[in-house]
Design an enzyme around this catalytic site. Structure first.
Site, mmCIF file in Angstrom:
data_model
loop_
_atom_site.group_PDB
_atom_site.id
_atom_site.type_symbol
_atom_site.label_atom_id
_atom_site.label_comp_id
_atom_site.label_asym_id
_atom_site.label_seq_id
_atom_site.Cartn_x
_atom_site.Cartn_y
_atom_site.Cartn_z
ATOM 1 N N VAL A 102 0.859 -1.185 0.020
ATOM 2 C CA VAL A 102 0.025 0.173 0.014
ATOM 3 C C VAL A 102 0.828 1.276 -0.011
ATOM 4 O O VAL A 102 0.648 2.114 -0.811
ATOM 5 C CB VAL A 102 -0.814 0.102 1.258
ATOM 6 C CG1 VAL A 102 -1.751 1.208 1.254
ATOM 7 C CG2 VAL A 102 -1.852 -1.274 1.177
ATOM 8 N N ALA A 132 8.969 5.856 6.305
ATOM 9 C CA ALA A 132 9.716 4.682 7.285
ATOM 10 C C ALA A 132 9.171 3.413 6.972
ATOM 11 O O ALA A 132 8.473 3.185 6.583
ATOM 12 C CB ALA A 132 9.078 5.051 8.767
ATOM 13 N N GLY A 189 -0.242 -14.961 -4.169
ATOM 14 C CA GLY A 189 -0.025 -14.069 -3.219
ATOM 15 C C GLY A 189 -1.012 -13.369 -2.573
ATOM 16 O O GLY A 189 -0.856 -12.171 -1.880
ATOM 17 N N GLU A 197 -2.623 -13.549 3.391
ATOM 18 C CA GLU A 197 -1.955 -12.573 4.524
ATOM 19 C C GLU A 197 -0.786 -13.657 4.669
ATOM 20 O O GLU A 197 -0.783 -14.796 4.647
ATOM 21 C CB GLU A 197 -2.945 -12.508 5.749
ATOM 22 C CG GLU A 197 -4.050 -11.703 5.400
ATOM 23 C CD GLU A 197 -4.046 -10.008 5.735
ATOM 24 O OE1 GLU A 197 -2.870 -9.722 6.196
ATOM 25 O OE2 GLU A 197 -4.935 -9.466 5.457
ATOM 26 N N LYS A 219 -12.913 -6.030 10.230
ATOM 27 C CA LYS A 219 -13.511 -5.168 9.336
ATOM 28 C C LYS A 219 -14.969 -5.192 9.831
ATOM 29 O O LYS A 219 -15.662 -4.032 10.001
ATOM 30 C CB LYS A 219 -13.513 -5.694 8.044
ATOM 31 C CG LYS A 219 -12.096 -5.572 7.526
ATOM 32 C CD LYS A 219 -11.985 -6.286 6.102
ATOM 33 C CE LYS A 219 -10.268 -6.303 5.631
ATOM 34 N NZ LYS A 219 -10.186 -7.246 4.268
HETATM 35 P P1 NAP Z 1 3.300 -4.758 3.604
HETATM 36 O O1 NAP Z 1 3.453 -4.859 2.237
HETATM 37 O O2 NAP Z 1 3.760 -5.746 4.503
HETATM 38 O O3 NAP Z 1 4.120 -3.485 4.035
HETATM 39 C C1 NAP Z 1 4.490 -3.011 5.450
HETATM 40 C C2 NAP Z 1 5.453 -1.816 5.272
HETATM 41 O O4 NAP Z 1 5.720 -1.361 6.429
HETATM 42 C C3 NAP Z 1 7.022 -2.228 4.699
HETATM 43 O O5 NAP Z 1 7.489 -1.187 3.959
HETATM 44 C C4 NAP Z 1 7.664 -2.481 6.267
HETATM 45 O O6 NAP Z 1 8.944 -2.157 6.031
HETATM 46 C C5 NAP Z 1 7.087 -1.480 7.008
HETATM 47 N N1 NAP Z 1 7.112 -1.846 8.447
HETATM 48 C C6 NAP Z 1 6.288 -2.923 9.050
HETATM 49 N N2 NAP Z 1 6.493 -3.012 10.109
HETATM 50 C C7 NAP Z 1 7.718 -2.028 10.447
HETATM 51 C C8 NAP Z 1 8.376 -1.692 11.584
HETATM 52 N N3 NAP Z 1 8.285 -2.211 12.729
HETATM 53 N N4 NAP Z 1 9.144 -0.566 11.631
HETATM 54 C C9 NAP Z 1 9.119 0.092 10.340
HETATM 55 N N5 NAP Z 1 8.416 -0.271 9.238
HETATM 56 C C10 NAP Z 1 7.762 -1.306 9.357
HETATM 57 O O7 NAP Z 1 1.762 -4.323 4.078
HETATM 58 P P2 NAP Z 1 0.570 -3.823 3.253
HETATM 59 O O8 NAP Z 1 -0.128 -4.787 2.598
HETATM 60 O O9 NAP Z 1 1.042 -2.608 2.361
HETATM 61 O O10 NAP Z 1 -0.434 -3.243 4.465
HETATM 62 C C11 NAP Z 1 -0.066 -2.094 5.018
HETATM 63 C C12 NAP Z 1 -1.655 -1.876 5.751
HETATM 64 O O11 NAP Z 1 -2.650 -1.425 4.972
HETATM 65 C C13 NAP Z 1 -1.990 -3.006 6.693
HETATM 66 O O12 NAP Z 1 -2.514 -2.358 8.103
HETATM 67 C C14 NAP Z 1 -2.936 -3.745 5.940
HETATM 68 O O13 NAP Z 1 -3.904 -4.469 6.794
HETATM 69 C C15 NAP Z 1 -3.662 -2.576 5.393
HETATM 70 N N6 NAP Z 1 -4.396 -2.734 4.252
HETATM 71 C C16 NAP Z 1 -3.728 -3.653 3.273
HETATM 72 C C17 NAP Z 1 -4.581 -3.886 2.191
HETATM 73 C C18 NAP Z 1 -3.762 -4.642 0.915
HETATM 74 O O14 NAP Z 1 -4.211 -4.981 -0.262
HETATM 75 N N7 NAP Z 1 -2.470 -4.999 1.000
HETATM 76 C C19 NAP Z 1 -5.757 -3.585 1.662
HETATM 77 C C20 NAP Z 1 -6.506 -2.809 2.744
HETATM 78 C C21 NAP Z 1 -5.686 -2.480 3.853
HETATM 79 P P3 NAP Z 1 9.868 -3.073 4.929
HETATM 80 O O15 NAP Z 1 9.489 -2.798 3.671
HETATM 81 O O16 NAP Z 1 11.381 -2.664 5.293
HETATM 82 O O17 NAP Z 1 9.630 -4.605 5.441
HETATM 83 N N1 HSE Z 2 -6.503 -10.065 3.137
HETATM 84 C C1 HSE Z 2 -7.428 -9.099 2.722
HETATM 85 C C2 HSE Z 2 -8.339 -9.654 2.028
HETATM 86 C C3 HSE Z 2 -6.450 -7.899 2.251
HETATM 87 O O1 HSE Z 2 -7.982 -10.690 1.303
HETATM 88 O O2 HSE Z 2 -9.328 -9.144 1.713
HETATM 89 C C4 HSE Z 2 -7.494 -6.740 2.258
HETATM 90 O O3 HSE Z 2 -7.920 -6.270 3.511
#
Ligand code: NAP
Ligand code: HSE
Length: 430
Positions: free
Chosen positions: A17, A46, A188, A191, A206
């Site tokens: 994201v 960060a 992929g 989670e 949610k």
């Molecule tokens: P992600 O791909 O795992 O990315 C997490 C990012 O945060 C990475 O850049 C990671 O750094 C950084 N990070 C994690 N822990 C950290 C720490 N302790 N200190 C510093 N940096 C840290 O996660 P994501 O899928 O983007 O999801 C992010 C948020 O959005 C979550 O709350 C998720 O539930 C929400 N969300 C995601 C989606 C989706 O489709 N992915 C949809 C809706 C909501 P590094 O890159 O160095 O590892």
């Molecule tokens: N794991 C979640 C899903 C990501 O499949 O909907 C989005 O929140």
């Protein structure tokens, strides 16, 4: 605020994201400047590993000092790291430094949203979280703002894309659970901890967020009844199809008497219900309000760009508020309705039984339903002799009565096996 002072944004997280947020901010900077009335300036990003090159991101913006960046006093801090800590501490530090916060963190909001709201009110800043439920779909703003003049009666939706992808494959291709799980993994979709998806916990977080907004009552993930899809079989799918139903993992938040029930579980839905046509990784949420009637919100529930769209909409809202010197909506939990146990929900059931094929069997089974005050809607017998099977669909009854009925059925010597039990949602009438 001075007319042209840039709006500063600090980004915590640059994963799926966060990287999309950063690139869309850069790509559409002219539009953001026009919409906000001032340019947006990204002050830092960060991450865990600040030494790793990130395509499209200026390396000089990267830091592993999450709390330092969070507390740097940017106009808006965007938290897209996920997890409980250090996300909660970082958000609280950002608010204490006077920053408005935009987050997509459903896990944190569903566990401890109250602390975030409290800090936002205390420090006079905004807390926006549109992306936390159903990704790109504008859903929380309609609940928080557009429907603030109405009374929501129920919210029912498909809010986990991964399980909807898996169930769609099982329905359309007749695939087994293990095969679709492997496919979701290869794509992929799952989670890092797949039980969050298949165990229903992601949907439960949610559901808690939706219920809190819909019913002006504080709801946490611990208040949600959760059942995942791990026990859904190809046989359940075939039986559903034969009856004109499809199986979906639904999140339901509804008023029941003076309280509310919030639940996540697989359910059979009639094929002509709008939620039945939500396929693959899409999400959809059906809202019923007293004056507005029924509404459906549909779209992409996950993925970098779709989720970043919702995050950036919140950034623009928070930035506009800064410039206008106002605030968006805060916590609204004034109703404080009691949260009732799943037993108080009123649903229909589908029950699939292996039965002995001899006189009196049907009567003994009908009696088990009658004993608990559950009215039978449809009975269908398949096969005969050792292969005799019975499918029963009930009228609406309390979940407690339906569960007690299933327990009584298990104890009958005329019932060899309870093959499947599932709630049925989305049918009109009783
Ligand atoms: P992600 O791909 O795992 O990315 C997490 C990012 O945060 C990475 O850049 C990671 O750094 C950084 N990070 C994690 N822990 C950290 C720490 N302790 N200190 C510093 N940096 C840290 O996660 P994501 O899928 O983007 O999801 C992010 C948020 O959005 C979550 O709350 C998720 O539930 C929400 N969300 C995601 C989606 C989706 O489709 N992915 C949809 C809706 C909501 P590094 O890159 O160095 O590892
Ligand atoms: N794991 C979640 C899903 C990501 O499949 O909907 C989005 O929140």
């Amino acid at each position: 605020m001075a007319e042209n002072r840039p709006i500063t944004v600090a980004l915590l997280g640059a994963g799926t994201v966060g990287s999309s947020v950063a690139s869309l901010l850069a790509e559409n900077s002219e539009d953001f400047a026009q919409r906000i009335g001032a340019p947006v300036h990204l002050t830092g990003v960060a991450v865990r590993d600040a030494g790793r090159a990130r395509p499209g991101l200026d390396p000089s913006l990267l830091t592993d000092d999450v709390l330092g960046l969070a507390a740097s006093g940017a106009d808006v801090v965007v938290e897209v790291m996920g997890g409980i800590e250090p996300a909660r501490t970082a958000i609280l530090a950002a608010m204490a430094a006077g920053s408005s916060v935009v987050t997509a963190n459903k896990a944190l909001l569903a566990e401890d949203g109250a602390s975030l709201y409290r800090a936002a009110a205390e420090h006079g800043v905004d807390l926006y979280f549109e992306a936390s439920v159903a990704g790109a779909i504008p859903l929380l703003r309609p609940l928080r703002e557009s429907l603030a003049g109405d009374r929501v009666l129920s919210v029912m939706g498909i809010v986990n894309g991964t399980t909807n992808f898996m169930l769609t494959k099982m329905d359309e291709a007749g695939a087994d659970y293990d095969d679709v799980f492997a496919e979701a993994e290869a794509l992929g979709y799952l989670e890092a901890d797949p039980t969050l998806d298949v165990g229903g916990h992601d949907a439960a977080a949610k559901a808690a967020i939706l219920a809190e907004l819909a019913f002006h009552t504080r709801v946490t993930i611990d208040d949600v009844h959760v059942e995942g899809i791990t026990d859904v079989t190809a046989e359940d799918m075939r039986a559903a199809r034969a009856m004109g139903f499809v199986i979906k993992l639904v999140a339901v938040a509804e008023r029941v008497g003076e309280g509310i029930v919030v639940r996540v579980h697989p359910a059979m839905i009639p094929r002509d219900h709008p939620l039945a046509s939500v396929r693959g990784a899409f999400n959809a949420v059906f809202v019923e309000a007293e004056a507005a009637g029924e509404m459906m919100f549909y779209g992409r529930g996950a993925g970098g760009n779709p989720t970043a769209s919702a995050v950036l909409g919140d950034v623009v809202a928070a930035a506009r508020n800064r410039r206008a010197g106002g605030l968006g909506p805060g916590e609204s939990t004034y109703l404080n309705l009691p949260i009732l146990d799943i037993g108080s929900a009123h649903t229909r059931y589908y029950v699939n039984l292996d039965v002995a094929d001899r006189p009196g069997v049907l009567a003994s089974i009908a009696n088990a339903f009658a004993e608990h005050g559950v009215s039978i809607q449809v009975v269908r017998q398949d096969g005969h002799g050792a292969e005799a099977g019975l499918i029963v669909r009930t009228h609406r009854a309390s979940d407690a009565a339906l569960q007690a009925t299933v327990q009584s059925l298990r104890e009958l010597d005329t019932v060899k096996r309870v093959v499947g039990v599932m709630r049925v949602e989305g049918e009109a009438g009783d």
